[in-house]
Design a protein around this motif. Sequence first.
Motif, PDB file in Angstrom:
ATOM      1  N   PRO A 189       0.862  -1.526   0.350  1.00  0.00           N
ATOM      2  CA  PRO A 189      -0.202   0.243   0.034  1.00  0.00           C
ATOM      3  C   PRO A 189       1.111   1.604   0.172  1.00  0.00           C
ATOM      4  O   PRO A 189       0.735   1.953  -0.490  1.00  0.00           O
ATOM      5  N   VAL A 190       1.900   1.148   0.679  1.00  0.00           N
ATOM      6  CA  VAL A 190       2.967   2.263   1.219  1.00  0.00           C
ATOM      7  C   VAL A 190       3.672   3.066  -0.809  1.00  0.00           C
ATOM      8  O   VAL A 190       3.065   4.578  -1.530  1.00  0.00           O
ATOM      9  N   ILE A 191       3.964   1.985  -0.964  1.00  0.00           N
ATOM     10  CA  ILE A 191       4.277   2.079  -2.671  1.00  0.00           C
ATOM     11  C   ILE A 191       3.121   2.292  -3.807  1.00  0.00           C
ATOM     12  O   ILE A 191       3.451   3.656  -3.962  1.00  0.00           O
ATOM     13  N   ARG A 192       2.133   1.847  -3.255  1.00  0.00           N
ATOM     14  CA  ARG A 192       1.360   2.541  -3.843  1.00  0.00           C
ATOM     15  C   ARG A 192       0.027   3.542  -3.967  1.00  0.00           C
ATOM     16  O   ARG A 192       0.051   4.859  -4.734  1.00  0.00           O
ATOM     17  N   TYR A 193       0.388   4.053  -2.808  1.00  0.00           N
ATOM     18  CA  TYR A 193       0.586   5.826  -2.521  1.00  0.00           C
ATOM     19  C   TYR A 193       1.242   6.134  -3.034  1.00  0.00           C
ATOM     20  O   TYR A 193       0.901   7.589  -3.926  1.00  0.00           O
ATOM     21  N   PHE A 194       2.580   6.306  -2.882  1.00  0.00           N
ATOM     22  CA  PHE A 194       3.398   6.689  -3.843  1.00  0.00           C
ATOM     23  C   PHE A 194       2.975   7.006  -5.231  1.00  0.00           C
ATOM     24  O   PHE A 194       3.415   7.471  -6.491  1.00  0.00           O
ATOM     25  N   LYS A 195       2.490   6.270  -5.729  1.00  0.00           N
ATOM     26  CA  LYS A 195       2.427   6.062  -7.364  1.00  0.00           C
ATOM     27  C   LYS A 195       1.041   7.024  -7.527  1.00  0.00           C
ATOM     28  O   LYS A 195       1.368   7.718  -8.944  1.00  0.00           O
ATOM     29  N   TRP A 196       0.179   6.605  -6.339  1.00  0.00           N
ATOM     30  CA  TRP A 196      -0.630   8.145  -6.825  1.00  0.00           C
ATOM     31  C   TRP A 196      -1.113   9.336  -6.663  1.00  0.00           C
ATOM     32  O   TRP A 196      -0.921   9.917  -7.519  1.00  0.00           O
ATOM     33  N   LEU A 197       0.194   9.799  -5.506  1.00  0.00           N
ATOM     34  CA  LEU A 197       0.402  10.715  -5.493  1.00  0.00           C
ATOM     35  C   LEU A 197       1.523  10.966  -6.953  1.00  0.00           C
ATOM     36  O   LEU A 197       1.164  12.169  -7.065  1.00  0.00           O
ATOM     37  N   GLY A 198       2.367  10.584  -7.342  1.00  0.00           N
ATOM     38  CA  GLY A 198       3.177  11.084  -8.786  1.00  0.00           C
ATOM     39  C   GLY A 198       2.347  10.230  -9.790  1.00  0.00           C
ATOM     40  O   GLY A 198       2.450  12.193 -10.961  1.00  0.00           O
ATOM     41  N   ALA A 199       1.136  10.788  -9.781  1.00  0.00           N
ATOM     42  CA  ALA A 199      -0.402  11.012 -10.474  1.00  0.00           C
ATOM     43  C   ALA A 199      -0.519  11.801 -10.647  1.00  0.00           C
ATOM     44  O   ALA A 199      -0.783  13.320 -11.521  1.00  0.00           O
ATOM     45  N   LEU A 200      -1.061  12.483  -9.176  1.00  0.00           N
ATOM     46  CA  LEU A 200      -1.637  12.961  -8.850  1.00  0.00           C
ATOM     47  C   LEU A 200      -1.384  14.634  -9.311  1.00  0.00           C
ATOM     48  O   LEU A 200      -2.464  15.930  -9.976  1.00  0.00           O
ATOM     49  N   PHE A 201       0.256  14.481  -9.281  1.00  0.00           N
ATOM     50  CA  PHE A 201       1.070  15.785  -9.920  1.00  0.00           C
ATOM     51  C   PHE A 201       1.274  16.142 -10.881  1.00  0.00           C
ATOM     52  O   PHE A 201       0.813  16.663 -11.300  1.00  0.00           O
ATOM     53  N   THR A 202       0.426  15.342 -11.944  1.00  0.00           N
ATOM     54  CA  THR A 202       0.389  15.225 -13.302  1.00  0.00           C
ATOM     55  C   THR A 202      -0.676  15.592 -13.808  1.00  0.00           C
ATOM     56  O   THR A 202      -1.000  15.678 -14.818  1.00  0.00           O
ATOM     57  N   GLY A 203      -2.273  16.133 -12.992  1.00  0.00           N
ATOM     58  CA  GLY A 203      -3.031  16.329 -12.910  1.00  0.00           C
ATOM     59  C   GLY A 203      -4.205  14.360 -13.046  1.00  0.00           C
ATOM     60  O   GLY A 203      -5.448  14.989 -13.269  1.00  0.00           O
ATOM     61  N   ASP A 204      -3.620  13.304 -12.542  1.00  0.00           N
ATOM     62  CA  ASP A 204      -4.643  11.900 -12.716  1.00  0.00           C
ATOM     63  C   ASP A 204      -4.749  11.889 -11.212  1.00  0.00           C
ATOM     64  O   ASP A 204      -3.442  11.705 -10.358  1.00  0.00           O
ATOM     65  N   LEU A 205      -5.518  12.126 -10.848  1.00  0.00           N
ATOM     66  CA  LEU A 205      -6.911  11.296 -10.213  1.00  0.00           C
ATOM     67  C   LEU A 205      -7.290   9.665  -9.895  1.00  0.00           C
ATOM     68  O   LEU A 205      -7.758   9.293  -8.784  1.00  0.00           O
ATOM     69  N   GLY A 206      -6.517   9.335 -11.248  1.00  0.00           N
ATOM     70  CA  GLY A 206      -7.210   8.010 -11.045  1.00  0.00           C
ATOM     71  C   GLY A 206      -8.398   8.057 -11.262  1.00  0.00           C
ATOM     72  O   GLY A 206      -9.137   8.506 -12.158  1.00  0.00           O
ATOM     73  N   SER A 207      -9.339   6.444 -11.614  1.00  0.00           N
ATOM     74  CA  SER A 207     -10.169   5.929 -12.263  1.00  0.00           C
ATOM     75  C   SER A 207     -10.818   5.102 -11.268  1.00  0.00           C
ATOM     76  O   SER A 207     -10.350   4.735 -10.186  1.00  0.00           O
ATOM     77  N   SER A 208     -12.592   4.783 -11.635  1.00  0.00           N
ATOM     78  CA  SER A 208     -13.103   3.686 -10.678  1.00  0.00           C
ATOM     79  C   SER A 208     -13.124   2.360 -11.406  1.00  0.00           C
ATOM     80  O   SER A 208     -13.346   2.592 -12.216  1.00  0.00           O
ATOM     81  N   TRP A 209     -12.730   1.953 -10.541  1.00  0.00           N
ATOM     82  CA  TRP A 209     -12.844   1.005 -10.829  1.00  0.00           C
ATOM     83  C   TRP A 209     -13.964  -0.247 -11.695  1.00  0.00           C
ATOM     84  O   TRP A 209     -14.565  -1.257 -11.915  1.00  0.00           O
ATOM     85  N   VAL A 210     -14.837   0.350 -10.861  1.00  0.00           N
ATOM     86  CA  VAL A 210     -16.208  -0.033 -10.772  1.00  0.00           C
ATOM     87  C   VAL A 210     -17.118   0.006 -12.376  1.00  0.00           C
ATOM     88  O   VAL A 210     -17.728  -0.393 -12.829  1.00  0.00           O
ATOM     89  N   SER A 211     -16.626   2.214 -12.269  1.00  0.00           N
ATOM     90  CA  SER A 211     -17.584   2.132 -13.279  1.00  0.00           C
ATOM     91  C   SER A 211     -16.855   2.443 -14.392  1.00  0.00           C
ATOM     92  O   SER A 211     -16.759   2.464 -15.910  1.00  0.00           O
ATOM     93  N   GLY A 212     -15.487   2.396 -14.879  1.00  0.00           N
ATOM     94  CA  GLY A 212     -14.681   2.847 -15.555  1.00  0.00           C
ATOM     95  C   GLY A 212     -14.293   4.575 -15.798  1.00  0.00           C
ATOM     96  O   GLY A 212     -13.191   4.439 -16.833  1.00  0.00           O
ATOM     97  N   GLN A 213     -14.870   5.088 -15.615  1.00  0.00           N
ATOM     98  CA  GLN A 213     -14.720   6.882 -15.148  1.00  0.00           C
ATOM     99  C   GLN A 213     -14.168   6.963 -14.530  1.00  0.00           C
ATOM    100  O   GLN A 213     -13.536   6.682 -13.687  1.00  0.00           O
ATOM    101  N   GLN A 214     -13.431   8.684 -14.884  1.00  0.00           N
ATOM    102  CA  GLN A 214     -11.933   9.365 -14.716  1.00  0.00           C
ATOM    103  C   GLN A 214     -12.554   9.689 -13.417  1.00  0.00           C
ATOM    104  O   GLN A 214     -13.740  10.305 -13.192  1.00  0.00           O
TER     105      GLN A 214
END
Length: 538
Positions: free
Chosen positions: A94-119
Amino acid sequence: MATTVTTRASGARSAPDAPVTARRSWFRSAAPTLTFLGRRLLSSAIVLLGATFIVYMLLSFALDPLEDLRTSTAPNKEALIDARVRLLDLDTPPVIRYFKWLGALFTGDLGSSWVSGQQVTALLGSAIPSTVQLVAASTLIAIGLGVLVGIVSALRQYTRFDYSVTFLSFVLYSLPAFWVAVLLKLWGAIGFNDFLADPHIPPMWLAIISLASGVIWSSVIGGSTRTRWISFAASVVATAGLLTFISGTGWLLDPSLGMLGIAAIGVGIAFGITALTAGLGNRRALYSALTTVAIGVALYVPLQYAFVNASTWLIVGLGVVAIGVGLVVGWAFGGYDRAISMRGAAITALGVGLLIYVDRVMAVWQAYSNASQINGRPIATIGSQTPGLSGDYWVESLDKFTHLVLPTIALILISFASYTRYSRASLLEVMNQDYIRTARAKGLSERVVTTRHAFRNALIPLATVVPLDIAALFSGAIITERIFAWSGMGQLFLRSLQARDADPVMGYFLVTGTLLVLANIVVDFVYAALDPRIRVNS
């Protein structure tokens, strides 16, 4: 040449150096404030970063995205589990996943919903405007009404009105939000829609409402016994006459203000605003306010043509123009203090403009109520719009209003109580200060003492509460949205949490946390604006 050098050395500056000196002076004066702001932003960013890490870790250990597959009886169960593990990168700590999420956040990517597939950005883009639409009106009305009633209650301390407001505030403050919402759906929607089938007010209810109005207004106005009885009788007669007119003419089935109604209410607004801001003795301020009413009534018919192709931006633009006209009228009347006349005229102009807008919305009420999708029951209980309903800007605006009215009232009733208590307690504390007694000793009227000396300082405690409440409301009124099926931030949070969908929950928390952090910074600047003794650079 020697003379020139001696002159400059003695301290005189040439003309081209003056702008440079002014800029340096500005930077020197602004530097402490900019330093304070930078320090606060940096510390807030660190706090927000730590909070996102904690929330991400909690979600990683509390939510199990594989829960539905673990109990599945599908023959390819293991393949489905492996596919979801790869999709959500669950093999990574989970710690590594957090830093991956944080790195994507700095590029403007907040991820996507795996349930609906929407950003997540798309989900927030649809949820935030819906929540803003829901909470904006309720927040502004609750603050304005709560502060007004609290101030009147403080000025009428230990009267029947004060005791009644105190009792009502404690009752509303203790009511559960879900219970208030359910009662509003039962009586505010179902009961009122049934009443519209035959909008006749029984004589008993007419008498009860009129007497209650008389008691309220006599308590608010106060004064001697004779004054209270006169205000009581006038309120009873006025309320009874108005209700009789509404009941006898079926006004609720086809409501309208008309030019006469706008003129009468506008004159009342002009007198009320002038009495509060300048005093009725200031004739220039009163005449400027009344002039804006006359201008608004004169433009009533031409505006009907402008409303044919109305849009949101047109209405906003007309509102800005109305304020501008009020400012110009107040400036033209002048006087020893133009600012007072300009302020009162601008507020009056905005109020008259709002009356004209409401009157235009009322014009489509009958057609809206008789539409097949509405079927004579205009007050909605769920959703933000009526499915299948089509119409122009005014029909859409009325449809939004009928869907907003119940959740807005629910939020107002809950917030109103706290703002009333805060403003009452704050004003009572201020009114006992030495400088208030000094102002009275100088011969200033009670209106001037209250509005110009006490009111501003009484707002200081509210400056802590209001920005934080506004930021918290943008996170979504979760219970209210759930009961009224309103698709806002609260619903997004609940749906994502129930679906064990971490990225939308993180997006929700990021928006909410950022608003709360910024609200804390705004509080500091509001404090400095209200109280000269406080400096943001200290």
